[in-house]
Scaffold this motif. Structure first.
Motif, PDB file in Angstrom:
ATOM      1  N   PRO A 444       0.798  -1.230   0.000  1.00  0.00           N
ATOM      2  CA  PRO A 444       0.000   0.000   0.000  1.00  0.00           C
ATOM      3  C   PRO A 444       0.828   1.277   0.000  1.00  0.00           C
ATOM      4  O   PRO A 444       0.320   2.344  -0.355  1.00  0.00           O
ATOM      5  CB  PRO A 444      -0.831  -0.116   1.282  1.00  0.00           C
ATOM      6  N   HIS A 445       2.097   1.217   0.395  1.00  0.00           N
ATOM      7  CA  HIS A 445       2.953   2.396   0.428  1.00  0.00           C
ATOM      8  C   HIS A 445       3.704   2.614  -0.881  1.00  0.00           C
ATOM      9  O   HIS A 445       4.492   3.554  -1.004  1.00  0.00           O
ATOM     10  CB  HIS A 445       3.955   2.292   1.578  1.00  0.00           C
ATOM     11  N   LEU A 446       3.461   1.752  -1.877  1.00  0.00           N
ATOM     12  CA  LEU A 446       4.160   1.830  -3.154  1.00  0.00           C
ATOM     13  C   LEU A 446       3.490   2.846  -4.067  1.00  0.00           C
ATOM     14  O   LEU A 446       2.281   2.802  -4.290  1.00  0.00           O
ATOM     15  CB  LEU A 446       4.160   0.447  -3.816  1.00  0.00           C
ATOM     16  N   ASN A 447       4.292   3.744  -4.637  1.00  0.00           N
ATOM     17  CA  ASN A 447       3.788   4.681  -5.642  1.00  0.00           C
ATOM     18  C   ASN A 447       4.002   4.145  -7.047  1.00  0.00           C
ATOM     19  O   ASN A 447       3.106   4.183  -7.873  1.00  0.00           O
ATOM     20  CB  ASN A 447       4.465   6.047  -5.482  1.00  0.00           C
ATOM     21  N   PHE A 448       5.210   3.673  -7.332  1.00  0.00           N
ATOM     22  CA  PHE A 448       5.440   3.022  -8.618  1.00  0.00           C
ATOM     23  C   PHE A 448       6.681   2.139  -8.520  1.00  0.00           C
ATOM     24  O   PHE A 448       7.536   2.310  -7.637  1.00  0.00           O
ATOM     25  CB  PHE A 448       5.588   4.053  -9.746  1.00  0.00           C
ATOM     26  N   VAL A 449       6.761   1.178  -9.452  1.00  0.00           N
ATOM     27  CA  VAL A 449       7.927   0.310  -9.537  1.00  0.00           C
ATOM     28  C   VAL A 449       8.108  -0.101 -10.991  1.00  0.00           C
ATOM     29  O   VAL A 449       7.131  -0.232 -11.736  1.00  0.00           O
ATOM     30  CB  VAL A 449       7.771  -0.939  -8.623  1.00  0.00           C
ATOM     31  N   ASP A 450       9.355  -0.259 -11.405  1.00  0.00           N
ATOM     32  CA  ASP A 450       9.679  -0.747 -12.744  1.00  0.00           C
ATOM     33  C   ASP A 450      10.858  -1.695 -12.621  1.00  0.00           C
ATOM     34  O   ASP A 450      11.900  -1.342 -12.074  1.00  0.00           O
ATOM     35  CB  ASP A 450      10.045   0.412 -13.677  1.00  0.00           C
ATOM     36  N   PHE A 451      10.702  -2.921 -13.120  1.00  0.00           N
ATOM     37  CA  PHE A 451      11.733  -3.945 -12.997  1.00  0.00           C
ATOM     38  C   PHE A 451      12.572  -4.116 -14.262  1.00  0.00           C
ATOM     39  O   PHE A 451      13.466  -4.958 -14.269  1.00  0.00           O
ATOM     40  CB  PHE A 451      11.090  -5.302 -12.661  1.00  0.00           C
ATOM     41  N   TYR A 452      12.283  -3.367 -15.305  1.00  0.00           N
ATOM     42  CA  TYR A 452      12.888  -3.659 -16.604  1.00  0.00           C
ATOM     43  C   TYR A 452      14.062  -2.751 -16.966  1.00  0.00           C
ATOM     44  O   TYR A 452      15.115  -3.220 -17.404  1.00  0.00           O
ATOM     45  CB  TYR A 452      11.819  -3.557 -17.692  1.00  0.00           C
ATOM     46  N   HIS A 453      13.909  -1.446 -16.799  1.00  0.00           N
ATOM     47  CA  HIS A 453      14.861  -0.502 -17.370  1.00  0.00           C
ATOM     48  C   HIS A 453      16.085  -0.281 -16.491  1.00  0.00           C
ATOM     49  O   HIS A 453      16.026  -0.378 -15.262  1.00  0.00           O
ATOM     50  CB  HIS A 453      14.181   0.848 -17.610  1.00  0.00           C
ATOM     51  N   ARG A 454      17.200   0.065 -17.137  1.00  0.00           N
ATOM     52  CA  ARG A 454      18.383   0.565 -16.449  1.00  0.00           C
ATOM     53  C   ARG A 454      18.418   2.079 -16.560  1.00  0.00           C
ATOM     54  O   ARG A 454      17.865   2.660 -17.483  1.00  0.00           O
ATOM     55  CB  ARG A 454      19.662  -0.005 -17.056  1.00  0.00           C
ATOM     56  N   GLY A 455      19.101   2.721 -15.624  1.00  0.00           N
ATOM     57  CA  GLY A 455      19.147   4.172 -15.685  1.00  0.00           C
ATOM     58  C   GLY A 455      19.702   4.805 -14.431  1.00  0.00           C
ATOM     59  O   GLY A 455      20.491   4.196 -13.695  1.00  0.00           O
ATOM     60  N   PHE A 456      19.268   6.031 -14.161  1.00  0.00           N
ATOM     61  CA  PHE A 456      19.687   6.759 -12.977  1.00  0.00           C
ATOM     62  C   PHE A 456      18.542   7.652 -12.535  1.00  0.00           C
ATOM     63  O   PHE A 456      17.568   7.868 -13.270  1.00  0.00           O
ATOM     64  CB  PHE A 456      20.950   7.595 -13.253  1.00  0.00           C
ATOM     65  N   VAL A 457      18.645   8.150 -11.306  1.00  0.00           N
ATOM     66  CA  VAL A 457      17.661   9.089 -10.777  1.00  0.00           C
ATOM     67  C   VAL A 457      18.320  10.458 -10.689  1.00  0.00           C
ATOM     68  O   VAL A 457      19.441  10.592 -10.192  1.00  0.00           O
ATOM     69  CB  VAL A 457      17.142   8.656  -9.393  1.00  0.00           C
ATOM     70  N   LEU A 458      17.614  11.453 -11.188  1.00  0.00           N
ATOM     71  CA  LEU A 458      18.056  12.837 -11.109  1.00  0.00           C
ATOM     72  C   LEU A 458      17.226  13.555 -10.057  1.00  0.00           C
ATOM     73  O   LEU A 458      15.992  13.531 -10.099  1.00  0.00           O
ATOM     74  CB  LEU A 458      17.885  13.521 -12.470  1.00  0.00           C
ATOM     75  N   LEU A 459      17.886  14.175  -9.092  1.00  0.00           N
ATOM     76  CA  LEU A 459      17.216  14.952  -8.059  1.00  0.00           C
ATOM     77  C   LEU A 459      17.359  16.435  -8.366  1.00  0.00           C
ATOM     78  O   LEU A 459      18.474  16.922  -8.575  1.00  0.00           O
ATOM     79  CB  LEU A 459      17.823  14.658  -6.690  1.00  0.00           C
ATOM     80  N   ASP A 460      16.244  17.136  -8.384  1.00  0.00           N
ATOM     81  CA  ASP A 460      16.223  18.586  -8.526  1.00  0.00           C
ATOM     82  C   ASP A 460      15.683  19.144  -7.210  1.00  0.00           C
ATOM     83  O   ASP A 460      14.533  18.890  -6.839  1.00  0.00           O
ATOM     84  CB  ASP A 460      15.321  18.991  -9.698  1.00  0.00           C
TER      85      ASP A 460
END
Length: 544
Positions: A444-460
């Motif tokens: 219930p605390h999950l907003n989204f998940v993706d198990f397939y892609h590679r990448g990075f997270v950008l914080l602004d």
């Protein structure tokens, strides 16, 4: 080892090399800086700079000089010294450049045998009032699993203040099957066990041009996870280490740690010792970043016995690190820093069913330690708490709760998990989408998940909000790929909630960057509800 200017020049002349300023500075076969340059662990007044001199024979010692300047042409010099490196540190060079000014961009380079290294760019941390920051973070970069396209994208960003790597920078596996698919072969071919093995594996990774470009363009803050040593490692062992076949664990651990300190732009922390790498960074009044060591500093041994995991004495961080973190959280809150961030390896939020964890290697396997962490956040009235996580080769966004399965009313903070650079999650896109959809009803605390892609997270990051953007590549089996923003979420100041957003594009946008792609729109639109799952860039060149 320090060296005088006169001794350095004598050594250069004796080698038959040109003096600096005369050489054409091309890169012949004997070019000594084959592993690039790097900077890391920036402070307000200091930054680590790193390189390695490829020796003509392994027993030799090499004289060198390093230079730091305010311009990429290296004309406005602010610091310059000489030294010697040799086999005891695998011919690496690591300099803690001090007496620098805060919030300032510098350039650096090295010279030996008449050759200049590439010019690297670094930036010190700000102090006082800070309006805005941009940080990219990622993890899990298995060389044999694919091309470092993610590093190429990070290198292409001219808008970053820092890059954070949350562990599994190298992999100890032989990875023969992956190499047969990608054509990228680990060196050495076997699993790493000895000091020579770990040194050769680090060297293999740092020969990659995309990784070199990322290091050349940005200062890194790095922390190890398990694969820098062995799978699911802790101070007392690893799930795939055999004393009978691979020698004593303590010797393997010491070898891996020694090679890590030699090959990575990290500052050794005197008060923690070499086996603990946790430390903190302050970005003025905007951000406090605590980089945690959940692997070697104090982790108790793994267990999948549910009763044993409930032991109140079990710890993931070690009690010394827990005390350090409690003090740091209290200080950041009392001093009015807006955002309190953790950079760490394994998922804090609950990931299981009916109180049965799916992964005991995560904080789920150490519930008493997690409860103490949550108590610390509450005791010091910490607000704007954001946890940055790697390790799991997938993308997640969650709110953090004591027990999300019974009460979602008062979240303590939010957690963002970065995808991997290359290490795979679920390699079939339909299966990955199905797995993600199935978790919506379970967590219930999950907003989204993706198990397939590679990448990075950008914080602004501003004083009004913190935005996280998941930038992903569509493939890593070839250096030809597309990069898109898959998801953007923002956290308003003072509220531990996740709101949909749009990516904040930099003023100068690399050609490879685009806004949301239609093929990734199903993740952009997915919310936890019953709805359908549908510039200052540097080239690789030396100072003139």
């Amino acid at each position: 080892m320090p060296l005088s200017r006169r001794e350095f020049l004598i050594d250069s002349l004796a080698s038959g090399a040109f003096l600096p300023g005369i050489s054409a500075r091309k890169k012949p076969g004997n070019y000594p800086f084959q592993h690039g340059v790097a900077s890391g662990d920036p402070l307000q007044n200091a930054v680590i700079i790193w390189t390695r001199i490829t020796p003509q024979n392994n027993s030799e010692y090499s004289a060198y000089r390093w230079r730091v300047a305010l311009d990429p042409a290296m004309a406005n010099v602010v610091a310059e010294e000489y030294g010697v490196t040799g086999p005891e540190c695998d011919h690496t060079i690591k300099i803690d450049v001090t007496e620098l000014a805060p919030a300032t961009t510098y350039y650096y380079a090295f010279e030996t045998r008449g050759h200049w290294s590439d010019v690297g760019k670094m930036r010190t941390l700000p102090e006082g009032h800070v309006e805005h920051l941009r940080i990219a973070y990622t993890s899990c970069s298995n060389y044999a699993a694919g091309y470092f396209n993610v590093y190429r994208e990070i290198a292409a960003r001219s808008d970053l203040d820092l890059v954070l790597h949350l562990g599994d920078y190298i992999y100890e596996y032989a990875s023969i099957e992956e190499s047969l698919t990608t054509g990228r072969v680990h060196c050495p071919l076997e699993e790493t066990v000895s000091l020579d093995d770990y040194r050769a594996r680090h060297a293999c990774y740092k020969l990659d041009k995309d990784l070199q470009a990322a290091h050349r363009q940005h200062s890194f803050v790095v922390i190890w996870d398990d694969h820098e040593v062995a799978n699911n490692a802790w101070s007392g062992g690893s799930v795939n280490h055999s004393n009978e076949n691979q020698g004593r664990w303590g010797e393997r651990l010491s070898a891996a740690v020694k090679a890590y300190y030699e090959w990575m732009p990290v500052r050794e922390i005197e008060h923690t010792g070499r086996m603990a790498l946790y430390r903190g960074y302050r970005f003025g009044d905007l951000l406090d970043l605590s980089v945690l060591d959940t692997r070697l500093a104090g982790r108790d041994g793994p267990t999948d016995d549910l009763l044993e995991t409930e032991n109140s004495d079990r710890t993931l961080l070690g009690f010394e690190q827990e005390a350090w973190l409690d003090t740091r959280l209290a200080a950041a809150q009392q001093e009015g820093v807006t955002w309190k961030l953790f950079g760490q390896q394994v998922m804090v939020s609950q990931f299981g069913l009916n109180e049965q964890p799916f992964n005991y290697d995560q904080w789920d396997g150490y519930p008493a330690a997690r409860n103490r962490l949550f108590d610390s956040v509450r005791r010091h009235s910490v607000d704007n708490w954001v946890v940055l996580t790697g390790d799991i080769h997938s993308s997640w966004a969650m709110t953090i709760h004591d027990d999300p399965f019974s009460d979602l009313s008062t979240p303590l903070g939010v957690e963002f998990v970065t995808p991997a650079v290359t290490s795979p999650g679920i390699t079939s896109k339909p299966a990955a989408q199905l797995a993600g959809a199935s978790l919506e009803s379970l967590l219930p605390h999950l907003n989204f998940v993706d198990f397939y892609h590679r990448g990075f997270v950008l914080l602004d990051i501003t004083h009004e909000q913190l935005q996280a953007e998941w930038w992903v590549v569509d493939r890593v089996d070839t250096p030809r790929y597309r990069c898109e923003c898959m998801k953007a979420l923002k956290v308003p100041v003072g509220k531990a909630e996740l709101r949909p957003s749009q990516p904040v594009m930099p003023e100068s946008t690399p050609l490879s960057m685009k806004t949301f792609d239609s093929e990734l729109a199903y993740l952009r639109e997915w919310e936890p509800a019953p709805q359908a799952l549908s510039d200052g860039m540097l080239a690789a060149s030396a100072p003139q």
